[in-house]
Design a protein around this motif. Structure first.
Motif, PDB file in Angstrom:
ATOM      1  N   ILE A  30       0.844  -1.193   0.000  1.00 13.87           N
ATOM      2  CA  ILE A  30       0.000   0.000   0.000  1.00 13.87           C
ATOM      3  C   ILE A  30       0.880   1.244   0.000  1.00 13.87           C
ATOM      4  O   ILE A  30       1.701   1.447   0.900  1.00 13.87           O
ATOM      5  N   LEU A  31       0.683   2.069  -1.015  1.00 17.22           N
ATOM      6  CA  LEU A  31       1.321   3.373  -1.092  1.00 17.22           C
ATOM      7  C   LEU A  31       0.220   4.406  -0.878  1.00 17.22           C
ATOM      8  O   LEU A  31      -0.551   4.699  -1.789  1.00 17.22           O
ATOM      9  N   ALA A  32       0.133   4.934   0.330  1.00 14.98           N
ATOM     10  CA  ALA A  32      -0.970   5.825   0.685  1.00 14.98           C
ATOM     11  C   ALA A  32      -0.761   7.201   0.065  1.00 14.98           C
ATOM     12  O   ALA A  32       0.293   7.823   0.244  1.00 14.98           O
ATOM     13  N   SER A  33      -1.758   7.703  -0.623  1.00 13.50           N
ATOM     14  CA  SER A  33      -1.668   9.032  -1.216  1.00 13.50           C
ATOM     15  C   SER A  33      -1.996  10.086  -0.167  1.00 13.50           C
ATOM     16  O   SER A  33      -3.108  10.111   0.384  1.00 13.50           O
ATOM     17  N   VAL A  34      -1.024  10.936   0.121  1.00 13.70           N
ATOM     18  CA  VAL A  34      -1.208  12.007   1.102  1.00 13.70           C
ATOM     19  C   VAL A  34      -0.928  13.374   0.468  1.00 13.70           C
ATOM     20  O   VAL A  34      -0.612  14.337   1.162  1.00 13.70           O
ATOM     21  N   LYS A  35      -1.043  13.441  -0.846  1.00  9.50           N
ATOM     22  CA  LYS A  35      -0.829  14.707  -1.547  1.00  9.50           C
ATOM     23  C   LYS A  35      -1.907  15.713  -1.161  1.00  9.50           C
ATOM     24  O   LYS A  35      -2.930  15.352  -0.557  1.00  9.50           O
ATOM     25  N   ALA A  36      -1.668  16.978  -1.513  1.00  8.24           N
ATOM     26  CA  ALA A  36      -2.634  18.056  -1.247  1.00  8.24           C
ATOM     27  C   ALA A  36      -3.014  18.084   0.232  1.00  8.24           C
ATOM     28  O   ALA A  36      -4.201  18.094   0.587  1.00  8.24           O
ATOM     29  N   ASN A  37      -1.970  18.076   1.085  1.00  9.42           N
ATOM     30  CA  ASN A  37      -2.193  18.140   2.530  1.00  9.42           C
ATOM     31  C   ASN A  37      -3.074  16.988   3.009  1.00  9.42           C
ATOM     32  O   ASN A  37      -3.987  17.165   3.809  1.00  9.42           O
ATOM     33  N   ALA A  38      -2.769  15.788   2.492  1.00 13.81           N
ATOM     34  CA  ALA A  38      -3.565  14.593   2.809  1.00 13.81           C
ATOM     35  C   ALA A  38      -5.039  14.857   2.513  1.00 13.81           C
ATOM     36  O   ALA A  38      -5.918  14.645   3.340  1.00 13.81           O
ATOM     37  N   TYR A  39      -5.297  15.334   1.288  1.00  9.69           N
ATOM     38  CA  TYR A  39      -6.660  15.626   0.829  1.00  9.69           C
ATOM     39  C   TYR A  39      -7.377  16.560   1.804  1.00  9.69           C
ATOM     40  O   TYR A  39      -8.561  16.422   2.061  1.00  9.69           O
ATOM     41  N   ALA A  58       2.635   8.415  -1.167  1.00 10.56           N
ATOM     42  CA  ALA A  58       2.742   9.114  -2.449  1.00 10.56           C
ATOM     43  C   ALA A  58       2.344  10.574  -2.240  1.00 10.56           C
ATOM     44  O   ALA A  58       1.341  10.871  -1.585  1.00 10.56           O
ATOM     45  N   VAL A  59       3.166  11.473  -2.793  1.00 11.06           N
ATOM     46  CA  VAL A  59       2.876  12.903  -2.765  1.00 11.06           C
ATOM     47  C   VAL A  59       2.982  13.427  -4.189  1.00 11.06           C
ATOM     48  O   VAL A  59       3.480  12.746  -5.080  1.00 11.06           O
ATOM     49  N   ALA A  60       2.531  14.643  -4.402  1.00  9.27           N
ATOM     50  CA  ALA A  60       2.541  15.180  -5.757  1.00  9.27           C
ATOM     51  C   ALA A  60       3.922  15.658  -6.171  1.00  9.27           C
ATOM     52  O   ALA A  60       4.391  15.378  -7.263  1.00  9.27           O
ATOM     53  N   PHE A  61       4.584  16.394  -5.255  1.00  8.64           N
ATOM     54  CA  PHE A  61       5.845  17.015  -5.646  1.00  8.64           C
ATOM     55  C   PHE A  61       6.819  17.042  -4.474  1.00  8.64           C
ATOM     56  O   PHE A  61       6.492  16.627  -3.349  1.00  8.64           O
ATOM     57  N   CYS A  62       7.994  17.547  -4.751  1.00 10.64           N
ATOM     58  CA  CYS A  62       9.138  17.369  -3.866  1.00 10.64           C
ATOM     59  C   CYS A  62       8.949  18.017  -2.488  1.00 10.64           C
ATOM     60  O   CYS A  62       9.322  17.437  -1.470  1.00 10.64           O
ATOM     61  N   GLU A  63       8.370  19.215  -2.458  1.00  7.39           N
ATOM     62  CA  GLU A  63       8.244  19.918  -1.177  1.00  7.39           C
ATOM     63  C   GLU A  63       7.447  19.115  -0.158  1.00  7.39           C
ATOM     64  O   GLU A  63       7.753  19.128   1.042  1.00  7.39           O
TER      65      GLU A  63
END
Length: 355
Positions: A30-39, A58-63
């Motif tokens: 499982i690669l949990a998506s936490v992009k966009a401030n964890a939705y 998984a995140v969107a970008f480097c920061e």
């Protein structure tokens, strides 16, 4: 005293949803998506709560990835958009990040930067969404080039554009393109986001990438997963008034009372992220039942018709969305999707975390 509008984030529900996801994906990682401030739920706090429940993030970008590393997250981290420039490549090396490669431009950037490819490189295959990625025909040569550059391993990935509709023409086309890609390359694979997991579109891939389902806001639940809403957007009634039939409410007089009515005002508005596009009749949960939104959403307030709500008073509890009212239901009345409502909440709403 602070106004009564706030967000409540149930980290126990988040953990329960991760456990449900684990049961659904079987032996896949499982690669949990936490992009966009964890939705919209809080990147750091949600990642910490999931840290023992998943195999990576998984995140969107480097920061976003650097912040997690700085907060002590040591699990594998994937940059879904890959590197944008040399600075990103340096951060990938420094913080031991995995990256998606979706273009020849990125491959050239990595080659010029002499980036050691010690972590698995994820190769994005464009199976039909036509946003990012290599064509299935290009994939073998891309994988070969990355191996020649020293990549220790690669993972093929794609993304379904209509995973909620397994029988749609787009989904069927993407599945055919995905099978073509995976049959031509020996590699680990990842194809399933939340919709694909729930609809079992990619049951045998090595990595699953759940996002919205972890937060209990998936569009549908055909398999009875019983996911729990993690976010509750709450407030209280701040004022009440009686109006006569024919009176209007709010900016522009959009809503006109068809009978003598009782109107309650709630201190939340588009300045907080509640959708200005919400139509008359959008449900709002008051204590034990739904009542309709009436009148345009203001920057700081909304109004609801409580004529048929016995016992409503100043201080009556309100849920804009959460355990009792799905964010997707509010989104449906607002011309948008639940993802947008969750991720566009503004910083002036206090956030409370609890287990």
């Amino acid at each position: 005293m602070p106004r009564p509008t706030s967000l409540s984030i149930d980290l126990n529900a988040l953990s329960n949803n991760a456990a449900t996801t684990r049961r659904l994906v079987g032996n896949s990682k499982i690669l949990a998506s936490v992009k966009a401030n964890a939705y919209g739920h809080g990147l750091t706090r949600c990642s910490e709560a999931l840290n023992q429940k998943v195999d990576g993030f998984a995140v969107a970008f480097c920061e976003e990835a650097v912040l997690l590393r700085q907060q002590g997250i040591t699990l594998p981290l994937l940059l879904l958009e890959g590197p944008f420039d040399r600075e990103d490549v340096d951060a990938i090396k420094e913080y031991d990040l995995m990256m998606v490669v979706h273009s020849h431009h990125q491959i050239e950037l990595l080659q010029k930067s002499a980036c050691p490819l010690t972590s698995p490189v994820w190769i994005k295959i464009d199976t039909g969404m036509h946003r990012l990625g290599f064509s299935p025909a290009e994939a073998p040569s891309v994988a070969q080039r990355l191996h020649e550059m020293g990549a220790s391993s690669t993972i093929l990935m794609t993304h379904y554009g209509e995973g909620e509709e397994p029988a749609s023409a787009l989904t069927q086309e993407q599945q055919r393109a995905w099978q073509t890609s995976t049959h031509s390359i020996t590699s680990a694979t990842s194809a399933a986001n939340s919709a694909a997991i729930i609809n079992t579109l990619a049951p045998n891939t090595d990595w699953m990438r759940p996002g919205i389902m972890l937060y209990g806001a998936a569009h549908s639940d055909p398999i009875g997963a019983s996911l729990e809403a993690v976010m509750s957007f709450r407030s209280e009634v701040m004022a009440m008034r009686h109006i006569l039939a024919g009176d209007t409410v709010g900016y522009g007089g959009r809503w006109r009372a068809q009978r003598d009515s009782t109107i309650a005002t709630i201190p939340v508005g588009y300045g907080d992220g509640y959708p200005r596009g919400a139509e008359d009749g959008t449900p709002v949960w008051l204590q034990h039942q739904c009542v309709p939104l009436v009148g345009r959403v203001s920057m700081d307030m909304i109004t609801v018709d409580v004529t048929d709500f016995a016992g409503c008073h100043i201080g009556t509890s309100v849920e804009l969305w959460g355990k009792h009212l799905s964010v997707n239901e509010v989104a449906k009345h607002s011309g948008t999707i639940g993802y947008e409502l969750l991720t566009r909440l503004t910083g002036r709403v206090p956030v409370n975390y609890h287990l």
